[in-house]
Design a protein around this motif. Structure first.
Motif, short mmCIF file in Angstrom:
data_model
loop_
_atom_site.label_atom_id
_atom_site.label_comp_id
_atom_site.label_asym_id
_atom_site.label_seq_id
_atom_site.Cartn_x
_atom_site.Cartn_y
_atom_site.Cartn_z
N GLU A 219 0.83 -1.21 0.00
CA GLU A 219 0.00 0.00 0.00
C GLU A 219 0.86 1.26 0.00
OE1 GLU A 219 -3.38 2.25 2.78
OE2 GLU A 219 -2.58 0.30 3.36
N PHE A 220 1.97 1.23 0.74
CA PHE A 220 2.89 2.37 0.75
C PHE A 220 3.39 2.69 -0.66
CE2 PHE A 220 7.39 3.53 0.43
CZ PHE A 220 7.42 4.76 1.07
N PHE A 221 3.82 1.67 -1.39
CA PHE A 221 4.33 1.89 -2.74
C PHE A 221 3.22 2.39 -3.67
CE2 PHE A 221 7.99 -0.56 -1.34
CZ PHE A 221 9.03 0.06 -2.01
N GLY A 222 2.01 1.88 -3.49
CA GLY A 222 0.90 2.35 -4.31
C GLY A 222 0.62 3.83 -4.07
N ARG A 223 0.61 4.25 -2.81
CA ARG A 223 0.39 5.66 -2.49
C ARG A 223 1.53 6.52 -3.01
NH1 ARG A 223 -0.34 3.83 2.75
NH2 ARG A 223 1.43 5.13 3.39
N PHE A 224 2.74 6.00 -2.91
CA PHE A 224 3.91 6.74 -3.38
C PHE A 224 3.84 6.99 -4.89
CE2 PHE A 224 8.50 6.32 -4.83
CZ PHE A 224 8.81 7.65 -4.60
N VAL A 225 3.52 5.95 -5.65
CA VAL A 225 3.39 6.09 -7.10
C VAL A 225 2.25 7.04 -7.44
CG1 VAL A 225 2.78 4.87 -9.23
CG2 VAL A 225 4.42 3.85 -7.63
N ASP A 226 1.11 6.92 -6.75
CA ASP A 226 -0.02 7.82 -7.00
C ASP A 226 0.36 9.28 -6.73
OD1 ASP A 226 -1.63 5.73 -7.72
OD2 ASP A 226 -2.66 5.58 -5.79
N PHE A 227 1.11 9.50 -5.67
CA PHE A 227 1.53 10.86 -5.32
C PHE A 227 2.36 11.47 -6.45
CE2 PHE A 227 4.94 13.61 -3.73
CZ PHE A 227 4.22 14.62 -3.12
N VAL A 228 3.32 10.72 -6.95
CA VAL A 228 4.18 11.22 -8.02
C VAL A 228 3.39 11.47 -9.30
CG1 VAL A 228 6.11 10.64 -9.55
CG2 VAL A 228 6.27 10.17 -7.10
N GLU A 229 2.54 10.51 -9.68
CA GLU A 229 1.81 10.62 -10.94
C GLU A 229 0.73 11.70 -10.88
OE1 GLU A 229 2.39 6.03 -12.53
OE2 GLU A 229 0.44 6.67 -11.75
N MET A 230 -0.03 11.76 -9.81
CA MET A 230 -1.14 12.72 -9.72
C MET A 230 -0.63 14.16 -9.62
SD MET A 230 -3.75 10.68 -7.17
CE MET A 230 -4.85 12.09 -7.08
N ASN A 231 0.52 14.35 -8.99
CA ASN A 231 1.07 15.70 -8.83
C ASN A 231 2.10 16.05 -9.90
OD1 ASN A 231 -0.07 16.75 -6.14
ND2 ASN A 231 0.66 14.69 -5.59
N GLU A 232 2.31 15.12 -10.84
CA GLU A 232 3.25 15.32 -11.95
C GLU A 232 4.62 15.78 -11.45
OE1 GLU A 232 1.05 18.08 -14.43
OE2 GLU A 232 0.23 16.41 -15.59
N VAL A 233 5.08 15.10 -10.41
CA VAL A 233 6.41 15.39 -9.86
C VAL A 233 7.47 14.81 -10.79
CG1 VAL A 233 7.96 15.02 -7.90
CG2 VAL A 233 5.51 15.35 -7.51
N GLN A 234 8.49 15.60 -11.07
CA GLN A 234 9.62 15.11 -11.86
C GLN A 234 10.59 14.42 -10.90
OE1 GLN A 234 11.31 17.96 -14.70
NE2 GLN A 234 9.57 19.30 -14.30
#
Length: 283
Positions: A219-234
């Motif tokens: 779940e941690f990795f899922g939230r981490f990936v979602d955070f990067v993708e949804m906020n378009e973090v480079q």
């Protein structure tokens, strides 16, 4: 402009060695979630026993996937002590032994040698530059507060700095605890915090703990990936960010008591543990 952040992931220091098989199985699934994303690049530190557990439970295809990610610059594995000790509390020959054991095992199972040095406490003592240079490290991660003290400033610090000590040379990379905490706690102010570090093409450095409870890792990795993708973090690995930037200056002296050691805020060195908790001398 979307913020540039170099994430460093580490297993929580509270992870129990008695439950490493379950940790390893869930960690592999979590890494698979991360590697299936096309937007996330990060650096990761795992101590020797965790890497050994991964090696024992992983299927060859999964390890091949991790190795490809390393070669393609998606993942960077950081080096350190095999058991992630606070190196300055040990004699130099034991420090070197810990570093070489970890490096050799990373090379054996992943085919890659670490460029960056990491320890979960982020402690730093004079003399470490010489030990790390002899162990072929190019840069080391430390607390932003330690670099601020060395530079005599209180404003945000990013990029990297050159430290020379007794003829040894190493690059020092500050980790922002303010940004790390804001992201870990889902604080909406994280973007404005990150922007303070991302000027002139620099990356902010954020450190996140992977949960010690096996059932929470995926779940941690899922939230981490979602955070990067949804906020378009480079995102980019710390090693890549360091190699792409010019030095921000030099540091002549650096010392840090690190984090999470239970020392008072006035403490400047991890060696105060030997005074405040003398039983450590017996260990």
């Amino acid at each position: 402009m979307n913020p540039r952040i170099s994430f460093v992931l580490q297993m929580s220091p509270s992870t129990s060695y008695e439950n490493l098989e379950a940790v390893a199985r869930n960690l592999l699934e979590g890494l698979n979630v991360l590697l299936n994303s096309e937007q996330v690049k990060c650096s990761i530190f795992l101590d020797g026993p965790v890497i050994e557990a991964l090696y024992n439970v992983a299927k060859p295809l999964m390890f091949g996937k991790i190795q490809n990610a390393i070669r393609n610059g998606v993942l960077e594995f950081l080096g350190g002590g095999y058991y992630d000790p606070m190196l300055p509390l040990f004699p130099e020959d034991l420090q070197t032994m810990q570093l070489e054991l970890h490096r050799d095992y990373l090379k054996k199972v992943l085919g890659a040698e670490p460029q960056g040095y990491f320890n979960s406490s982020l402690v730093w003592e004079p003399g470490m530059a010489d030990v790390l240079e002899r162990s072929r490290f190019d840069y080391a991660l430390v607390t932003e507060a330690a670099v601020q003290d060395a530079l005599g400033r209180s404003t945000p610090v990013s990029g990297w700095f050159t430290l020379e000590d007794r003829g040894a040379l190493i690059r020092i990379v500050p980790v922002s605890e303010v940004l790390s905490k804001a992201i870990a706690e889902d604080n909406l102010s994280w973007r404005s915090v990150a922007e303070q570090y991302c000027r002139d093409g620099k990356s902010a450095i954020a450190l996140l703990d992977i949960p010690s409870e096996p059932t929470e890792i995926i779940e941690f990795f899922g939230r981490f990936v979602d955070f990067v993708e949804m906020n378009e973090v480079q995102t980019r690995t710390v090693g890549f960010a360091v190699d792409q930037l010019e030095t921000c200056g030099t540091i002549s002296f650096l010392v840090s008591a690190g984090r999470r050691l239970g020392l008072p805020s006035t403490a400047r060195t991890c060696r105060e543990l030997l005074i405040r908790r003398p039983e450590i001398n017996m260990h």
